[in-house]
Design a protein around this motif. Structure first.
Motif, PDB file in Angstrom:
ATOM      1  N   PRO A  26      -2.628  -9.095   0.801  1.00 19.01           N
ATOM      2  CA  PRO A  26      -1.884  -8.058   2.556  1.00 19.01           C
ATOM      3  C   PRO A  26      -1.428  -7.294   2.070  1.00 19.01           C
ATOM      4  O   PRO A  26      -1.032  -6.411   0.856  1.00 19.01           O
ATOM      5  CB  PRO A  26      -1.000  -9.252   2.798  1.00 19.01           C
ATOM      6  N   ASP A  27      -1.034  -6.361   2.790  1.00 20.06           N
ATOM      7  CA  ASP A  27      -0.522  -5.069   2.680  1.00 20.06           C
ATOM      8  C   ASP A  27       1.229  -5.230   2.323  1.00 20.06           C
ATOM      9  O   ASP A  27       1.568  -5.505   3.981  1.00 20.06           O
ATOM     10  CB  ASP A  27      -0.854  -3.810   3.794  1.00 20.06           C
ATOM     11  N   THR A  28       1.630  -5.079   1.596  1.00 15.60           N
ATOM     12  CA  THR A  28       2.540  -5.171   2.126  1.00 15.60           C
ATOM     13  C   THR A  28       3.802  -4.566   2.479  1.00 15.60           C
ATOM     14  O   THR A  28       4.552  -4.665   2.677  1.00 15.60           O
ATOM     15  CB  THR A  28       3.597  -6.734  -0.135  1.00 15.60           C
ATOM     16  N   ALA A  29       4.073  -3.118   1.957  1.00 21.29           N
ATOM     17  CA  ALA A  29       4.666  -2.338   2.304  1.00 21.29           C
ATOM     18  C   ALA A  29       4.866  -2.597   3.946  1.00 21.29           C
ATOM     19  O   ALA A  29       5.645  -2.365   4.248  1.00 21.29           O
ATOM     20  CB  ALA A  29       4.153  -1.156   1.832  1.00 21.29           C
ATOM     21  N   LYS A  30       2.915  -2.610   4.532  1.00 19.88           N
ATOM     22  CA  LYS A  30       2.700  -2.717   5.889  1.00 19.88           C
ATOM     23  C   LYS A  30       3.603  -3.962   6.503  1.00 19.88           C
ATOM     24  O   LYS A  30       4.615  -4.203   8.051  1.00 19.88           O
ATOM     25  CB  LYS A  30       1.532  -2.545   6.192  1.00 19.88           C
ATOM     26  N   LEU A  31       3.716  -4.956   5.618  1.00 22.09           N
ATOM     27  CA  LEU A  31       4.916  -6.397   5.952  1.00 22.09           C
ATOM     28  C   LEU A  31       5.857  -5.767   6.716  1.00 22.09           C
ATOM     29  O   LEU A  31       6.863  -6.852   6.730  1.00 22.09           O
ATOM     30  CB  LEU A  31       4.745  -7.628   5.716  1.00 22.09           C
ATOM     31  N   ALA A  32       6.485  -5.894   5.079  1.00 22.03           N
ATOM     32  CA  ALA A  32       7.518  -5.406   5.159  1.00 22.03           C
ATOM     33  C   ALA A  32       9.142  -4.303   6.254  1.00 22.03           C
ATOM     34  O   ALA A  32       9.196  -4.335   7.196  1.00 22.03           O
ATOM     35  CB  ALA A  32       8.149  -4.360   3.846  1.00 22.03           C
ATOM     36  N   ASN A  33       7.895  -3.493   6.413  1.00 19.45           N
ATOM     37  CA  ASN A  33       7.835  -2.668   7.728  1.00 19.45           C
ATOM     38  C   ASN A  33       8.266  -3.327   8.993  1.00 19.45           C
ATOM     39  O   ASN A  33       8.540  -2.845  10.001  1.00 19.45           O
ATOM     40  CB  ASN A  33       6.685  -1.777   7.202  1.00 19.45           C
ATOM     41  N   THR A  34       6.591  -3.836   9.346  1.00 23.03           N
ATOM     42  CA  THR A  34       6.867  -4.761  10.410  1.00 23.03           C
ATOM     43  C   THR A  34       8.355  -5.910  11.140  1.00 23.03           C
ATOM     44  O   THR A  34       8.818  -6.521  11.650  1.00 23.03           O
ATOM     45  CB  THR A  34       5.497  -6.232  10.186  1.00 23.03           C
ATOM     46  N   LYS A  35       8.253  -6.144   9.366  1.00 24.59           N
ATOM     47  CA  LYS A  35      10.268  -7.447   9.112  1.00 24.59           C
ATOM     48  C   LYS A  35      11.073  -6.758   9.436  1.00 24.59           C
ATOM     49  O   LYS A  35      11.695  -7.149  10.341  1.00 24.59           O
ATOM     50  CB  LYS A  35       9.763  -7.607   7.829  1.00 24.59           C
ATOM     51  N   ALA A  36      11.231  -5.306   9.031  1.00 24.01           N
ATOM     52  CA  ALA A  36      12.158  -4.337   9.265  1.00 24.01           C
ATOM     53  C   ALA A  36      11.821  -3.946  10.699  1.00 24.01           C
ATOM     54  O   ALA A  36      13.090  -4.310  11.618  1.00 24.01           O
ATOM     55  CB  ALA A  36      11.704  -3.294   8.183  1.00 24.01           C
TER      56      ALA A  36
END
Ligand SMILES: [Zn+2]
Length: 343
Positions: A26-36
């Motif tokens: 999973p693209d963690t950077a992308k996930l973090a963005n979505t969460k933010a």
């Protein structure tokens, strides 16, 4: 044009998701963005809710008038009776002053689902008299009964809900056969009215044994549920008198009430407020400002609530929040902390 762009980017997203699904993690950077993003959106919507609540001066820790009616008859014989004209005039005042009826069951459950800026009012009718409910063979309410007037007012004034609570004794609106009693109770249920418990024989419960209290409340609860498949969640105590232990009115072998209502003499605390006691919720007799009613009946209390809007319950229009000025925070009941919207 706009739709095309949206669809286009949607397809792009799906393609990325499929590609990412092949062999990479999973693209963690992308996930973090979505969460933010989600957190930012939540914060934004909370800010909007706070703003909206402040705009209507929401006060969901404020007081609620619970009005107590008995008979609606052309020639009132006691100060408990109201004429159809008087009842209509009272409803017109409530409409003018932005009240929306809710049932007693909704109040005690904290389900006060009314538009922003409006105030809840609970209309209660005691003793199950024919003047409240009489139906013809087609199930149509007779003219000038309480339910007919409520439905008529709601038809004329959009936004005014025909909601009310009927506290039933063995008198059952003057109906004696099981079939007729079932017809009446089922009609109330089908038309959105609440059926409440007013004990079987209308005895004063003060000083009676627990067994007698349970008998009086439990037997009518059983009859109501046998006829209408409804278990009342509120009770009105005859004469407003609590039993020796007030909890006896709330819980017995055959009943479990979320609220017990009295017969006097003030507006009720919000169910979200620490001042609220479910075993003794006050009601207000409906009457003009005269004699004993100069201060403590409906005309006087509605004047007071109108003149003291900081004391009155005002909705923010969102049933999932308890909105109020931050200053009132110490009065919020702990059980509603997660719903709190303090502005
Ligand atoms: Zn009564």
């Amino acid at each position: 044009m706009r739709l095309g762009t949206l669809l286009g980017s949607g397809v792009g997203l799906i393609a990325v998701a499929i590609l990412a699904g092949c062999d990479s993690g999973p693209d963690t950077a992308k996930l973090a963005n979505t969460k933010a993003d989600a957190a930012a959106r939540l914060k934004e919507s909370r800010a909007a809710k706070l703003k909206a609540a402040a705009k209507v001066k929401a006060n969901e820790l404020g007081q609620i008038p619970v009005l107590m009616f008995h008979r609606i008859v052309p020639k009132p014989a006691t100060t408990d009776d109201r004429s159809p004209q008087q009842f209509r005039a009272e409803l017109e005042r409530l409409i003018r002053e932005d009240y929306v009826p809710i049932t007693a069951a909704e109040m005690v459950a904290g389900k006060i689902d009314i538009p922003a800026g409006k105030h809840p009012v609970v209309l209660t009718f005691d003793d199950s008299s024919p003047s409240q409910l009489t139906l013809n063979e087609m199930g149509v309410p007779q003219k000038d009964t309480a339910v007919e007037i409520l439905k008529d007012m709601a038809a004329k004034h959009p936004g005014f809900r025909p909601a009310a609570t009927f506290y039933v004794t063995r008198d059952m609106f003057g109906k004696t056969t099981r079939e007729e009693q079932a017809q009446y109770l089922l009609w109330l249920k089908d038309n959105g009215f609440e059926i409440g418990n007013h004990t079987r024989d209308h005895h004063n419960l003060r000083g009676r044994t627990q067994k007698e209290v349970e008998e009086q409340i439990g037997s009518i609860a059983q009859q109501i549920s046998g006829l209408s498949y409804t278990n009342p969640t509120t009770i009105a105590l005859p004469y407003g008198n609590q039993p020796s232990k007030k909890e006896w009115a709330l819980r017995g072998k055959l009943y479990h009430h979320k609220g017990a209502f009295l017969a006097g003499y003030t507006p009720a605390a919000s169910p979200f407020s620490k001042s609220y006691d479910p075993a003794g919720i006050p009601r207000i007799k409906v009457m003009e400002k005269k004699g004993d009613c100069a201060q403590f009946c409906s005309a006087a209390w509605l004047d007071w609530l109108k003149n003291n809007p900081d004391m009155r319950y005002t909705s923010d229009g969102d049933v999932r929040t308890v909105a109020y000025p931050k200053y009132k925070n110490p009065y919020l009941r702990k059980s509603y902390a997660t719903w709190s919207l303090a502005y």
